[in-house]
Design a protein around this motif. Sequence first.
Motif, short mmCIF file in Angstrom:
data_model
loop_
_atom_site.label_atom_id
_atom_site.label_comp_id
_atom_site.label_asym_id
_atom_site.label_seq_id
_atom_site.Cartn_x
_atom_site.Cartn_y
_atom_site.Cartn_z
N LEU A 324 0.71 4.22 4.30
CA LEU A 324 0.85 2.98 3.55
C LEU A 324 -0.45 2.64 2.82
N GLY A 325 -1.61 2.84 3.49
CA GLY A 325 -2.89 2.58 2.83
C GLY A 325 -3.12 3.50 1.65
N LEU A 326 -2.80 4.80 1.83
CA LEU A 326 -2.92 5.73 0.71
C LEU A 326 -2.01 5.33 -0.45
N PHE A 327 -0.81 4.90 -0.10
CA PHE A 327 0.17 4.49 -1.12
C PHE A 327 -0.37 3.32 -1.94
N VAL A 328 -0.89 2.30 -1.28
CA VAL A 328 -1.43 1.14 -1.99
C VAL A 328 -2.60 1.56 -2.88
N GLY A 329 -3.48 2.43 -2.37
CA GLY A 329 -4.62 2.88 -3.16
C GLY A 329 -4.20 3.63 -4.41
N VAL A 330 -3.26 4.58 -4.26
CA VAL A 330 -2.81 5.35 -5.42
C VAL A 330 -2.06 4.45 -6.40
N LEU A 331 -1.31 3.47 -5.87
CA LEU A 331 -0.58 2.55 -6.75
C LEU A 331 -1.55 1.72 -7.59
N LEU A 332 -2.61 1.21 -6.96
CA LEU A 332 -3.61 0.45 -7.71
C LEU A 332 -4.33 1.33 -8.72
N LEU A 333 -4.62 2.57 -8.32
CA LEU A 333 -5.27 3.50 -9.25
C LEU A 333 -4.37 3.78 -10.45
N THR A 334 -3.07 3.92 -10.20
CA THR A 334 -2.12 4.17 -11.29
C THR A 334 -2.11 3.01 -12.28
N CYS A 335 -2.05 1.79 -11.77
CA CYS A 335 -2.04 0.61 -12.65
C CYS A 335 -3.35 0.49 -13.42
N GLY A 336 -4.48 0.73 -12.73
CA GLY A 336 -5.77 0.65 -13.41
C GLY A 336 -5.92 1.71 -14.49
N TRP A 337 -5.46 2.94 -14.18
CA TRP A 337 -5.58 4.00 -15.18
C TRP A 337 -4.63 3.75 -16.36
N ALA A 338 -3.50 3.09 -16.11
CA ALA A 338 -2.59 2.75 -17.20
C ALA A 338 -3.26 1.82 -18.21
N VAL A 339 -4.17 0.95 -17.73
CA VAL A 339 -4.92 0.08 -18.64
C VAL A 339 -5.82 0.92 -19.55
N ARG A 340 -6.44 1.96 -19.00
CA ARG A 340 -7.29 2.83 -19.81
C ARG A 340 -6.45 3.60 -20.85
N VAL A 341 -5.27 4.01 -20.44
CA VAL A 341 -4.37 4.67 -21.40
C VAL A 341 -3.99 3.71 -22.52
N TYR A 342 -3.76 2.45 -22.16
CA TYR A 342 -3.40 1.44 -23.16
C TYR A 342 -4.52 1.29 -24.20
#
Length: 698
Positions: A324-342
């Motif tokens: 669950l902790g890994l999942f939350v970390g990767v999910l936050l990383l995905t959202c943060g990296w999506a901002v860089r893609v934007y």
Amino acid sequence: MRLTGLVWPVRELGEGLEPLARAAGLPVRRRGEPLDPAKGLFATWMQASADWLDLEAQEVTARFGELDQVVRSGGPMLIHLGNGRYLLLIRQRWGKAELLGRDLARHRVSAKDLVAHLRSPLVGKECPRLEAILDGAEVSPRRRKRALDTLLRDGLADRLVEIGWLLRQAPHSAFPQRLARAGLGRRCFGLLGVHALQYVLFLAAWWLVGRGALGGDLAPGWMAAWALLLVTLVPLRMLSGWLMGDLSIRAGAELKRRFLYGALRLDRDTSRSQGAGGALGRVLESEAVEALALSGGLMALTSVVELPLAAWVLTQGAGGLVHLGLFVGVLLLTCGWAVRVYRASERWTEKRLGMTHRLVEKMVGHQTRLAQEPAAQRHTGEAAELDTYRARLEDLDRRTVVLLLLPRIWLVLALAALVPALASGAGEATIAIALGGVLLVEQALAALGQGLTALATAAISWRQVAPLFRAGGREPELGLPALRALAEAGPEEVGSTLLEARGVSFRYAGRGRPVLDGCDLVIRRGDRLLLEGPSGGGKSTLAALLSGQRTPTSGLLRLAGMDRPSVGLDTWRRRVVMVPQFHDNHVLTETFAFNLLMGRGWPPSFDDLAEAEKLCVELGLGDLLHRMPAGLQQMVGETGWQLSHGERSRLFMARALLQDADLLILDESFAALDPENLRQAMECALRRSQTVMVIAHP
């Protein structure tokens, strides 16, 4: 077909219009007071009544062979039976037409019988002639009915029939309201439900096979249950795909309607300031918004179901809180990296649109550049511009690849986190659940990454098309007082005041001095005016103000004693028609008839086509019609029959004359005509228009 109690006389239609709209589910909002349908023109009353209910009314004409299709798809609709009698059609379902009776109750009749009733006037006129033909051919009684039906169907297939008026939701109505009427809310919930059911069945199937494989107990009963679950998933996946496609089509259609309506209502100065390249870029971006927003939105919507479910599954598996902790970390990383893609996509889009604009400018001005610009300067700066474009695109690609790789990174990290559980001898069921959860998260993260990428691109494209969307949502000027006056007033007398300007001024955006300052003008019915002046003196600007194409910076304009908000912009433009200068007018790539009658209504009646042809002859275009192989139906425009400068000028004039306006403004319409054609065109304009203003150079 029994129509007793279902036929509405015209004097009572005002009582049935609102119940008809409500019965069909149209959003109704009263504005002002209704008009009496017994007074004035029926078309004027229909337009005013639709405005009163905040709806849109469209006159419906169909070919004889298409009547059944119109009845099948139409509604709510006022069907004209002739002699001031109408049927109010709510909808048609399963072969039954649902009509609103005068008792305001719903009545179901056969749709086939209704179509036959609409066809009966034409059939009654043609039957005696066709019966005589069959008598002469000695057709046997057994085959007579079938032969008569065939002759009627083939002979009348292209005959136009005036059906009535169709009521629709106003194009400027709230967009969520339009989406709701299109049924998108129900389909979204249905899609979420189907996805949730898919994942429940998927988890059950994974638990069965995982329990059997890890426990060494692959009993036939368990395998049969597993196969049954997989088979059940097939129709659910098909249903999910159908729902996603249906959602995309319906939402895309609503977006196209709003963008098109907004483009037609966009301020002309805003449109012209964009240039041809900017306009093309806006069109391309509207397609991107439609495609990417819908695809990305649907993927993000499905991930809303997948991610919480996957997180819950992870907590039940052998990985527990570590997963669950890994999942939350990767999910936050995905959202943060999506901002860089934007941000990278934003920079790339800005460069791409700038290059599109410059490319179109160079293509439009290609002949001028070849004739005037030195060859050494034609491609100056293009290499550096392409290098910048490539660098920004490569940066976007790198960031997008990282975003798409994050689900794979999760997969590696999650499987590594399972090693301690395997070493400690965790149960087969919990390991199977953990593996299923890991795969679910990997799939959900992939959908989320793709959805966020598409939504980021759509958000950037939205900046280009947002003005179109906002313009499409602006509520038009109502103009009910003017429509009421038109419906109830008698014919206007020659000499009465038609159009009045008091203290009118106009200043273009970004310019210090006004083009017009304190202009006063009175135009009376029957006036013939000549407006002369030097180039740049404001003649065309004044014409645009008088015709409603522009809004004065200050001052007052009154048409028949009423200002523009009282008249309504659409009504004003129908009553005062301007023929713009040649460079501001256009021949659309369509038939010659369409270009003539686009301001009068389409499809045209036989009387409209006959009137258009007669007017062309009066303007000296008869020889042109004779030369064109298809006559009025000849395709013209950029990819059709090429018209000369003078022929285009007379086409533009005919287009305006066919609108039967109160005031006709001709802005340098005779500049391209030789003396003989000028005399002929001028006589035609003065003969057909009661009030005319001609703008010309001294």
